[in-house]
Scaffold this motif. Structure first.
Motif, PDB file in Angstrom:
ATOM      1  N   GLY A  43      56.891 -27.364  40.959  1.00  0.00           N
ATOM      2  CA  GLY A  43      55.617 -28.278  40.760  1.00  0.00           C
ATOM      3  C   GLY A  43      55.080 -28.468  42.300  1.00  0.00           C
ATOM      4  O   GLY A  43      53.910 -28.327  42.690  1.00  0.00           O
ATOM      5  N   LEU A  46      53.751 -25.236  44.089  1.00  0.00           N
ATOM      6  CA  LEU A  46      52.444 -25.042  43.311  1.00  0.00           C
ATOM      7  C   LEU A  46      51.490 -25.607  44.315  1.00  0.00           C
ATOM      8  O   LEU A  46      50.167 -25.101  44.466  1.00  0.00           O
ATOM      9  CB  LEU A  46      52.632 -25.239  42.048  1.00  0.00           C
ATOM     10  N   VAL A  47      51.804 -26.948  44.353  1.00  0.00           N
ATOM     11  CA  VAL A  47      50.681 -27.833  45.340  1.00  0.00           C
ATOM     12  C   VAL A  47      50.448 -27.466  46.713  1.00  0.00           C
ATOM     13  O   VAL A  47      49.454 -27.304  47.309  1.00  0.00           O
ATOM     14  CB  VAL A  47      51.033 -29.584  44.968  1.00  0.00           C
ATOM     15  N   ASP A  50      48.946 -24.280  47.773  1.00  0.00           N
ATOM     16  CA  ASP A  50      47.583 -24.024  47.232  1.00  0.00           C
ATOM     17  C   ASP A  50      46.619 -23.863  48.422  1.00  0.00           C
ATOM     18  O   ASP A  50      46.863 -24.216  49.580  1.00  0.00           O
ATOM     19  CB  ASP A  50      47.010 -25.276  46.476  1.00  0.00           C
ATOM     20  N   ASN A  61      51.425 -18.702  45.604  1.00  0.00           N
ATOM     21  CA  ASN A  61      50.767 -19.674  44.832  1.00  0.00           C
ATOM     22  C   ASN A  61      50.494 -18.899  43.466  1.00  0.00           C
ATOM     23  O   ASN A  61      50.721 -19.395  42.287  1.00  0.00           O
ATOM     24  CB  ASN A  61      49.832 -20.431  45.444  1.00  0.00           C
ATOM     25  N   ARG A 114      53.882 -27.954  35.815  1.00  0.00           N
ATOM     26  CA  ARG A 114      52.362 -28.242  35.648  1.00  0.00           C
ATOM     27  C   ARG A 114      52.324 -29.629  35.941  1.00  0.00           C
ATOM     28  O   ARG A 114      51.214 -30.021  36.451  1.00  0.00           O
ATOM     29  CB  ARG A 114      52.077 -27.439  34.551  1.00  0.00           C
ATOM     30  N   GLU A 117      52.863 -30.658  39.458  1.00  0.00           N
ATOM     31  CA  GLU A 117      51.410 -30.355  40.291  1.00  0.00           C
ATOM     32  C   GLU A 117      50.344 -31.226  39.930  1.00  0.00           C
ATOM     33  O   GLU A 117      49.695 -31.602  40.827  1.00  0.00           O
ATOM     34  CB  GLU A 117      51.164 -28.737  39.519  1.00  0.00           C
ATOM     35  N   SER A 118      49.951 -31.498  38.745  1.00  0.00           N
ATOM     36  CA  SER A 118      48.834 -32.342  38.367  1.00  0.00           C
ATOM     37  C   SER A 118      48.957 -33.624  39.017  1.00  0.00           C
ATOM     38  O   SER A 118      47.810 -34.123  39.550  1.00  0.00           O
ATOM     39  CB  SER A 118      48.686 -32.301  36.849  1.00  0.00           C
ATOM     40  N   LYS A 121      48.567 -33.591  42.650  1.00  0.00           N
ATOM     41  CA  LYS A 121      47.046 -33.189  43.172  1.00  0.00           C
ATOM     42  C   LYS A 121      46.323 -34.525  43.056  1.00  0.00           C
ATOM     43  O   LYS A 121      44.880 -34.442  43.684  1.00  0.00           O
ATOM     44  CB  LYS A 121      46.398 -32.207  42.313  1.00  0.00           C
TER      45      LYS A 121
END
Length: 225
Positions: A43, A46-47, A50, A61, A114, A117-118, A121
């Motif tokens: 996670g 992924l961030v 980006d 990514n 995920r 990540e969420s 963000k």
């Protein structure tokens, strides 16, 4: 039903349900732990990879996002069968709560990624930018800025993960994973003991309520807003 018969009946039911409850708690705890260990770095990557973030790597990514989406698209019942060989390699068997931890962890890890990540963000870019301006390194930005700032949201996400794993653990009982799912299938379905099935359902509902309540309480305590 006489009092003595009722007490005897409840005692037998508790003796039947309690071991399965402990198996479920055992599976959920360790599966959540390993899913976080696997999903947290995914996670974070992924961030930060980006577009426009602190370690921009578009190809990495996109590739990592594709792999995570593919893993999430597999139904759990198919996944648990597909990685029987891995369970056997690590644990030595494909039957029982310990063996079920392997597919439970792997199934939940992309979901955790995920969630992480969420949550990350949601951290204000202004806070991150301020850290960059004072010369903070990437690890410092991640562990001293992003994760602490996102902690209330992360706790709620992990709470959701635990509840999902609880549901997965019940499914694992269908193929010998043990726990309350196995109990409900063996006694409630195969032996037509509806009382055992109802008891398993009630316990699962109570567990979900307790887990959600604890998660909400911790998140509120961590929220500084």
């Amino acid at each position: 039903m006489e009092a003595a018969n009722l007490i005897s009946y409840l005692s037998e039911l508790v003796d039947l349900v309690l071991p399965s409850l402990w198996e479920t708690l055992y599976m959920v705890f360790f599966s959540t732990l390993f899913a976080i260990i696997l999903g947290l770095p995914l996670g974070i990557i992924l961030v930060i990879t980006d577009k426009g973030h602190i370690w921009e790597k578009p190809k990495l990514n996109r590739t990592l996002g594709l792999i995570i989406n593919m893993a999430r698209s597999l139904p759990f019942i198919i996944l648990i069968i597909a990685i029987f060989p891995l369970s056997r390699l690590i644990i030595g068997t494909t039957i029982g709560p310990t063996a079920a931890i392997v597919p439970l962890s792997i199934a939940a890890a992309p979901f955790v990624a995920r969630i992480i990540e969420s949550s990350l963000k949601e951290v204000s870019w202004g806070i991150i930018e301020a850290s960059i301006s004072v010369g903070a390194t990437i690890p410092q930005i991640i562990f001293k800025v992003m994760l602490p700032e996102a902690m209330p949201s992360l706790v709620l996400g992990i709470t959701l993960t635990v509840i999902n794993i609880l549901g997965y653990s019940a499914m694992a009982g269908a193929i010998g994973g043990g726990g309350l799912g196995d109990l409900a299938i063996r006694y409630g379905y195969q032996r037509f003991q509806t009382d055992v099935l109802i008891a398993a359902i009630i316990i699962l509902i109570v567990l979900v309520q307790i887990i959600q309540s604890i998660g909400n309480m911790i998140s509120r305590k961590l929220d500084k807003r």
